[in-house]
Design a protein around this motif. Structure first.
Motif, mmCIF file in Angstrom:
data_model
loop_
_atom_site.group_PDB
_atom_site.id
_atom_site.type_symbol
_atom_site.label_atom_id
_atom_site.label_comp_id
_atom_site.label_asym_id
_atom_site.label_seq_id
_atom_site.Cartn_x
_atom_site.Cartn_y
_atom_site.Cartn_z
ATOM 1 N N SER A 83 9.065 0.187 16.383
ATOM 2 C CA SER A 83 9.536 0.503 17.735
ATOM 3 C C SER A 83 8.365 0.718 18.684
ATOM 4 C CB SER A 83 10.416 1.757 17.702
ATOM 5 O OG SER A 83 11.553 1.550 16.901
ATOM 6 N N ILE A 84 7.370 1.454 18.219
ATOM 7 C CA ILE A 84 6.183 1.723 19.048
ATOM 8 C C ILE A 84 5.450 0.423 19.365
ATOM 9 C CG2 ILE A 84 3.917 2.825 19.081
ATOM 10 C CD1 ILE A 84 5.160 5.073 17.375
ATOM 11 N N VAL A 85 5.296 -0.432 18.354
ATOM 12 C CA VAL A 85 4.594 -1.699 18.546
ATOM 13 C C VAL A 85 5.340 -2.573 19.544
ATOM 14 C CG1 VAL A 85 3.884 -3.842 17.418
ATOM 15 C CG2 VAL A 85 3.498 -1.658 16.275
ATOM 16 N N ILE A 86 6.673 -2.632 19.425
ATOM 17 C CA ILE A 86 7.471 -3.426 20.359
ATOM 18 C C ILE A 86 7.323 -2.891 21.783
ATOM 19 C CG2 ILE A 86 9.846 -4.021 21.024
ATOM 20 C CD1 ILE A 86 10.494 -4.117 18.021
ATOM 21 N N CYS A 87 7.299 -1.566 21.920
ATOM 22 C CA CYS A 87 7.101 -0.961 23.245
ATOM 23 C C CYS A 87 5.761 -1.370 23.840
ATOM 24 C CB CYS A 87 7.169 0.565 23.144
ATOM 25 S SG CYS A 87 8.834 1.205 22.913
ATOM 26 N N VAL A 134 4.964 -5.973 13.019
ATOM 27 C CA VAL A 134 6.419 -5.779 13.027
ATOM 28 C C VAL A 134 7.068 -6.569 11.901
ATOM 29 C CG1 VAL A 134 8.550 -6.118 14.331
ATOM 30 C CG2 VAL A 134 6.486 -5.325 15.501
ATOM 31 N N LEU A 135 6.656 -7.828 11.719
ATOM 32 C CA LEU A 135 7.252 -8.662 10.677
ATOM 33 C C LEU A 135 6.843 -8.186 9.283
ATOM 34 C CD1 LEU A 135 9.154 -11.023 11.274
ATOM 35 C CD2 LEU A 135 7.736 -10.444 13.227
ATOM 36 N N PHE A 136 5.646 -7.626 9.164
ATOM 37 C CA PHE A 136 5.222 -7.065 7.875
ATOM 38 C C PHE A 136 6.122 -5.893 7.493
ATOM 39 C CE2 PHE A 136 2.757 -3.792 5.613
ATOM 40 C CZ PHE A 136 2.462 -4.478 4.438
ATOM 41 N N THR A 137 6.413 -5.034 8.463
ATOM 42 C CA THR A 137 7.296 -3.900 8.179
ATOM 43 C C THR A 137 8.678 -4.395 7.773
ATOM 44 O OG1 THR A 137 8.006 -3.656 10.500
ATOM 45 C CG2 THR A 137 6.062 -2.429 9.818
#
Length: 312
Positions: free
Chosen positions: A203-207, A50-53
């Motif tokens: 979003s998918i990763v956070i889910c 997420v942080l890389f994105t």
């Protein structure tokens, strides 16, 4: 394909609610999220993605903007690292939360602003440049401030190493952001194309992170859900109101006030969950506030963005 990713980004708050329901019905389905692979925490790895994105969307100009709006940045960052931690501590005391939930709630308060704030600011017609700068600056200085403030607030209750937490944030947050920033600097056209897909991927990763934490802590959530959910909702709305007050008292414009309010209320709750699991392994419930906050801030934020856009 691009359309599918845009739909995921647009209806993220619905997808995250679906993920929560599935994790409560089939909790074992997401156990792998909190497991390890060859000694590497999968949860921390997902956070790094997420942080890389986020890093791939940043440019040097975003940090130059800090010097163009020093007053707004100073006010926003000060509020971030003063109001949110103290608010978390106060709510934990008022609602008499147990030690694990107190630790988790305080971590929600001491971590930097969440990347979703930039999207919500855009939807709410706030100052997106200011939002990006606030998120970036609060994230970059988090390896120093998050461990220090956490130690100050709970160090007399729970033993943990702020140095180890500093190293964790460097590994999970700073290195991925720098790698993303370098990729954007070297291949700007490629990263520009990625912008159509990366928000949905995040979003998918956070889910997945939220579903994993909630699934593993299903029993704890169901047995203490009413109190912790109330605390999370109160924390979010008080943060939003205090953000409005701070912006107004600082003499900011309407767009800047909205931005500071959103930035204050949106936390990197995924990071708080990762830090809770890594540095407080004996307190399993410490991961719960971060997961619940992630669900609530994205759900409520989407609704508030519509209200801000239409009526504020």
């Amino acid at each position: 394909m691009k359309r599918i990713f845009k739909l995921i980004e647009k209806y993220f708050f619905i997808i995250i609610l679906v993920a929560v329901v599935i994790s409560l019905i089939y909790p074992s389905l997401f156990n792998w999220v909190l497991s390890e692979y060859n000694g590497i925490s999968i949860l921390n790895l997902l956070l790094s993605i997420v942080l890389f994105t986020m890093g791939t969307t940043l440019k040097v100009d975003d940090f130059v903007n800090v010097f163009k709006n020093p007053k707004e940045i100073a006010v926003g960052i000060s509020a971030q690292y003063l109001i949110m931690p103290l608010l978390a501590l106060a709510l934990a005391s008022v609602f008499s939360l147990n030690t694990a939930l107190t630790v988790g709630l305080i971590l929600v308060g001491t971590v930097p602003g969440g990347t979703a704030s930039d999207v919500i600011t855009f939807l709410a017609k706030g100052d997106v440049a200011l939002s990006v700068s606030l998120t970036a600056v609060s994230t970059i200085i988090s390896p120093i401030l998050t461990p220090i403030i956490t130690l100050f607030l709970i160090g007399n209750q729970i033993n943990f190493s702020p140095v180890d937490m500093f190293i964790s944030i460097i590994e999970i947050v700073i290195i991925p952001i720098i790698l993303g920033l370098i990729l954007n600097y070297k291949f700007p056209d490629f990263c520009e194309k990625l912008k159509d897909y990366l928000p949905a991927l995040s979003s998918i990763v956070i889910c997945l992170i939220v579903a994993g934490v909630i699934g593993v802590n299903k029993h704890a959530i169901l047995t203490s859900s009413s109190i912790i959910i109330i605390v999370i909702i109160v924390q979010y709305f008080l943060a939003m109101l205090l953000g409005f007050a701070v912006g107004y008292l600082a003499g900011m414009s309407r767009k800047q006030i909205i931005t500071v309010a959103i930035e204050l209320a949106f936390q990197n709750s995924g990071l708080s969950t990762g830090l809770a699991k890594t540095h407080f392994p004996s307190l399993s419930q410490a991961t719960v506030p971060g997961a619940l906050y992630s669900v609530w801030q994205n759900f409520a934020g989407s609704i508030l963005a519509y209200i801000f856009r239409r009526y504020v």
